[in-house]
Design an enzyme around this catalytic site. Structure first.
Site, PDB file in Angstrom:
ATOM      1  N   SER A  51       6.358  -5.398  10.824  1.00  0.00           N
ATOM      2  CA  SER A  51       5.583  -6.206  11.774  1.00  0.00           C
ATOM      3  C   SER A  51       4.715  -5.406  12.730  1.00  0.00           C
ATOM      4  O   SER A  51       4.011  -6.001  13.542  1.00  0.00           O
ATOM      5  CB  SER A  51       6.542  -7.075  12.601  1.00  0.00           C
ATOM      6  OG  SER A  51       7.476  -6.258  13.319  1.00  0.00           O
ATOM      7  N   TYR A  55      -1.237  -5.436   7.689  1.00  0.00           N
ATOM      8  CA  TYR A  55      -1.171  -6.874   7.451  1.00  0.00           C
ATOM      9  C   TYR A  55       0.072  -7.502   8.070  1.00  0.00           C
ATOM     10  O   TYR A  55       0.068  -8.672   8.445  1.00  0.00           O
ATOM     11  CB  TYR A  55      -1.210  -7.157   5.947  1.00  0.00           C
ATOM     12  CG  TYR A  55      -2.584  -6.969   5.364  1.00  0.00           C
ATOM     13  CD1 TYR A  55      -3.574  -7.924   5.555  1.00  0.00           C
ATOM     14  CD2 TYR A  55      -2.906  -5.816   4.647  1.00  0.00           C
ATOM     15  CE1 TYR A  55      -4.848  -7.744   5.038  1.00  0.00           C
ATOM     16  CE2 TYR A  55      -4.184  -5.628   4.125  1.00  0.00           C
ATOM     17  CZ  TYR A  55      -5.144  -6.599   4.324  1.00  0.00           C
ATOM     18  OH  TYR A  55      -6.413  -6.413   3.820  1.00  0.00           O
ATOM     19  N   GLU A  77       9.817   2.601  14.164  1.00  0.00           N
ATOM     20  CA  GLU A  77       8.884   3.357  14.987  1.00  0.00           C
ATOM     21  C   GLU A  77       9.608   4.386  15.843  1.00  0.00           C
ATOM     22  O   GLU A  77      10.761   4.186  16.243  1.00  0.00           O
ATOM     23  CB  GLU A  77       8.091   2.405  15.891  1.00  0.00           C
ATOM     24  CG  GLU A  77       7.235   1.394  15.142  1.00  0.00           C
ATOM     25  CD  GLU A  77       6.068   2.024  14.398  1.00  0.00           C
ATOM     26  OE1 GLU A  77       5.754   3.197  14.670  1.00  0.00           O
ATOM     27  OE2 GLU A  77       5.470   1.331  13.557  1.00  0.00           O
ATOM     28  N   ASP A 113      15.309   1.149  10.069  1.00  0.00           N
ATOM     29  CA  ASP A 113      14.921   1.354   8.675  1.00  0.00           C
ATOM     30  C   ASP A 113      15.234   0.094   7.873  1.00  0.00           C
ATOM     31  O   ASP A 113      16.401  -0.182   7.559  1.00  0.00           O
ATOM     32  CB  ASP A 113      15.657   2.562   8.118  1.00  0.00           C
ATOM     33  CG  ASP A 113      15.295   2.867   6.679  1.00  0.00           C
ATOM     34  OD1 ASP A 113      14.437   2.160   6.105  1.00  0.00           O
ATOM     35  OD2 ASP A 113      15.872   3.820   6.118  1.00  0.00           O
ATOM     36  N   ALA A 114      14.212  -0.654   7.515  1.00  0.00           N
ATOM     37  CA  ALA A 114      14.412  -1.911   6.798  1.00  0.00           C
ATOM     38  C   ALA A 114      15.021  -1.709   5.418  1.00  0.00           C
ATOM     39  O   ALA A 114      15.542  -2.663   4.831  1.00  0.00           O
ATOM     40  CB  ALA A 114      13.084  -2.665   6.667  1.00  0.00           C
ATOM     41  N   ALA A 142       4.868  -0.285   3.916  1.00  0.00           N
ATOM     42  CA  ALA A 142       4.274   0.865   3.233  1.00  0.00           C
ATOM     43  C   ALA A 142       4.989   2.101   3.774  1.00  0.00           C
ATOM     44  O   ALA A 142       4.915   2.384   4.965  1.00  0.00           O
ATOM     45  CB  ALA A 142       2.779   0.944   3.496  1.00  0.00           C
ATOM     46  N   TYR A 229      -2.108  -5.459  -3.690  1.00  0.00           N
ATOM     47  CA  TYR A 229      -3.535  -5.128  -3.705  1.00  0.00           C
ATOM     48  C   TYR A 229      -3.948  -4.876  -5.153  1.00  0.00           C
ATOM     49  O   TYR A 229      -3.173  -4.342  -5.947  1.00  0.00           O
ATOM     50  CB  TYR A 229      -3.815  -3.900  -2.838  1.00  0.00           C
ATOM     51  CG  TYR A 229      -5.277  -3.509  -2.744  1.00  0.00           C
ATOM     52  CD1 TYR A 229      -6.198  -4.339  -2.111  1.00  0.00           C
ATOM     53  CD2 TYR A 229      -5.732  -2.311  -3.278  1.00  0.00           C
ATOM     54  CE1 TYR A 229      -7.541  -3.990  -2.012  1.00  0.00           C
ATOM     55  CE2 TYR A 229      -7.078  -1.949  -3.176  1.00  0.00           C
ATOM     56  CZ  TYR A 229      -7.976  -2.797  -2.549  1.00  0.00           C
ATOM     57  OH  TYR A 229      -9.302  -2.453  -2.460  1.00  0.00           O
ATOM     58  N   TYR A 239      -5.323   3.991  -7.942  1.00  0.00           N
ATOM     59  CA  TYR A 239      -4.544   2.921  -7.328  1.00  0.00           C
ATOM     60  C   TYR A 239      -3.937   1.994  -8.385  1.00  0.00           C
ATOM     61  O   TYR A 239      -2.814   2.189  -8.808  1.00  0.00           O
ATOM     62  CB  TYR A 239      -5.368   2.117  -6.309  1.00  0.00           C
ATOM     63  CG  TYR A 239      -4.471   1.278  -5.428  1.00  0.00           C
ATOM     64  CD1 TYR A 239      -3.994   1.789  -4.231  1.00  0.00           C
ATOM     65  CD2 TYR A 239      -4.053   0.019  -5.817  1.00  0.00           C
ATOM     66  CE1 TYR A 239      -3.121   1.058  -3.432  1.00  0.00           C
ATOM     67  CE2 TYR A 239      -3.182  -0.729  -5.046  1.00  0.00           C
ATOM     68  CZ  TYR A 239      -2.721  -0.205  -3.850  1.00  0.00           C
ATOM     69  OH  TYR A 239      -1.849  -0.931  -3.085  1.00  0.00           O
ATOM     70  N   THR A 278      -6.033   0.797   7.295  1.00  0.00           N
ATOM     71  CA  THR A 278      -4.689   0.800   7.862  1.00  0.00           C
ATOM     72  C   THR A 278      -4.130   2.214   7.794  1.00  0.00           C
ATOM     73  O   THR A 278      -4.674   3.082   7.104  1.00  0.00           O
ATOM     74  CB  THR A 278      -3.755  -0.145   7.093  1.00  0.00           C
ATOM     75  OG1 THR A 278      -3.578   0.355   5.755  1.00  0.00           O
ATOM     76  CG2 THR A 278      -4.330  -1.566   7.017  1.00  0.00           C
TER      77      THR A 278
END
Length: 401
Positions: A51, A55, A77, A113-114, A142, A229, A239, A278
């Site tokens: 979050s 995006y 963070e 840490d998700a 990401a 993407y 990519y 980003t």
């Protein structure tokens, strides 16, 4: 108090310091660009994983301002130290929490840490205690590496082509001045491909769904989306046809697996977003030059992350048709993939060199956008004034708050 006059300290696209006031101002701008909900009807209970940036940040701000979203945002963070500021996402989250509180939104944030089981457990506990069930999960992570909670193995992602080496033009900045460089990336081996899929594919998304489902936290009609993407054939070798593309394909396959698991009680979608500047995208070789050219071509029709998040929420709430492609993906990239736009970008890409760079690519805009990811180059911010760097992480409200 930890007031400091801060200097950017960047090398290329990477900044070692972020600016608290600038990061807050970036969030304020995104907030003001979002239409405000009319009335005070409470919105869906949402879990946004990732979050604080890109995006995920845009979807959080649109959800809060335009839809009175309730729930939890998760980010990973770093706090401020004596030598460095906190991460830019830390400051963005702090300002987002202030705006959410001012708007009366019941939304809080978890720093961790998700990928870990511990964060999944804590998130589930918070959601269960305060809301009961989750209507929507937005997955937008990401990351350079992931520790598999089942095996303990640490996987490192690699942004490389598959099958053959990749050589292409790239955009570099030397002493702030843009120039055309040459890029050579060797092809990834099978281990690098598999590791990238483990980090950036759908494995962790699936684990989140499993964790919530096992606790009975998925509401009837639950929806979940994960950001993907496709992009241009110009960038495809590094990519979509590379290791990142393999990971995105796995993410999209995971959506189908989740739908099978939900058995009609909910739905999972991948969302194909358009290009954006980003912190994640600046690490992808050649994307900087491609994006600079794309912005020059599209001009006012460029769609920011906020614009695309508004469109996504409209599709999730039924205000607009889902606009699915033949693979069942929500598409937000029509403005980028328009044949006329892609033809113009291809023409500029083929002819861009040292002599034509200024006319072909919007390098000044791109350089400013990169700075703003860290709170720099934001109009109206006085960078000569000392700023408070030791900003606290948003406190969790009590259940009866």
């Amino acid at each position: 108090m930890s007031l400091r006059e801060i200097k950017p300290g960047n090398r290329g696209y990477l900044y070692v310091n972020s600016h608290p006031t600038g990061c807050g101002a970036v969030v304020d701008r995104m907030w003001q660009q979002t239409p405000e909900q009319v009335g005070d009807r409470p919105g869906p209970v949402a879990l946004v994983i990732g979050s604080s940036a890109g995006y995920g940040l845009a979807a959080t701000l649109v959800g809060l301002r335009a839809h009175r979203m309730r729930g939890l945002g998760i980010a990973f963070e770093s706090a401020a130290t004596e030598r460095r500021t906190a991460g830019a996402g830390w400051y963005r989250t702090a300002r987002t929490a202030e705006l959410a509180a001012e708007a009366g939104s019941d939304f809080t944030f978890l720093n961790g840490d998700a990928f870990s089981d511990g964060v999944k457990d804590e998130a589930a506990d918070r959601l269960a205690d305060r809301f009961g069930k989750v209507d929507l999960l937005i997955y937008s992570i990401a990351a350079p590496r992931r520790t598999d909670p089942l095996t303990g193995e640490v996987h490192h992602s690699a942004i490389k082509p598959l099958g053959a080496d990749y050589r292409a033009k790239t955009l570099v900045f030397e002493d702030g001045a843009p120039r055309i460089g040459e890029l050579h990336l060797p092809a990834a081996d099978e281990a690098e491909r598999d590791a990238t899929v483990q980090v950036m594919g759908g494995a962790d998304w699936q684990l989140w769904i499993d964790a919530l489902q096992s606790r009975g936290l998925l509401a009837d009609g639950f929806r979940t989306v994960a950001l993907s993407y496709v992009g241009s054939d110009i960038t495809a070798p590094v990519y979509r046809a590379g290791t990142m593309g393999a990971a995105k394909q796995h993410l999209e396959d995971t959506a189908r697996a989740i739908n099978t698991r939900l058995q009609g009680t909910g739905h999972a979608y991948t969302v194909v977003a358009g290009a954006a500047v980003t912190q994640a995208s600046t690490a992808i070789p050649s994307i900087a030059l491609y994006t600079s050219i794309l912005h020059r071509v599209t001009g006012d029709s460029w769609q920011s992350t906020s614009d695309q998040a508004v469109a996504l929420w409209d599709r999730l709430t039924g205000a607009a048709e889902p606009d699915l492609d033949d693979q069942g993906r929500i598409r937000l990239d029509d403005w980028e993939m328009d044949p006329g736009v892609q033809a113009a970008v291809r023409g500029a890409w083929d002819r861009v060199d040292a002599d034509t760079l200024a006319d072909s690519a919007d390098t000044g805009w791109f350089r400013e956008q990169v700075g703003r990811l860290y709170g720099w180059d934001v109009p109206g911010v006085d960078y000569g004034t000392a700023a408070e760097t030791a900003v606290p992480w948003p406190a969790s409200p009590t259940p009866d708050a």
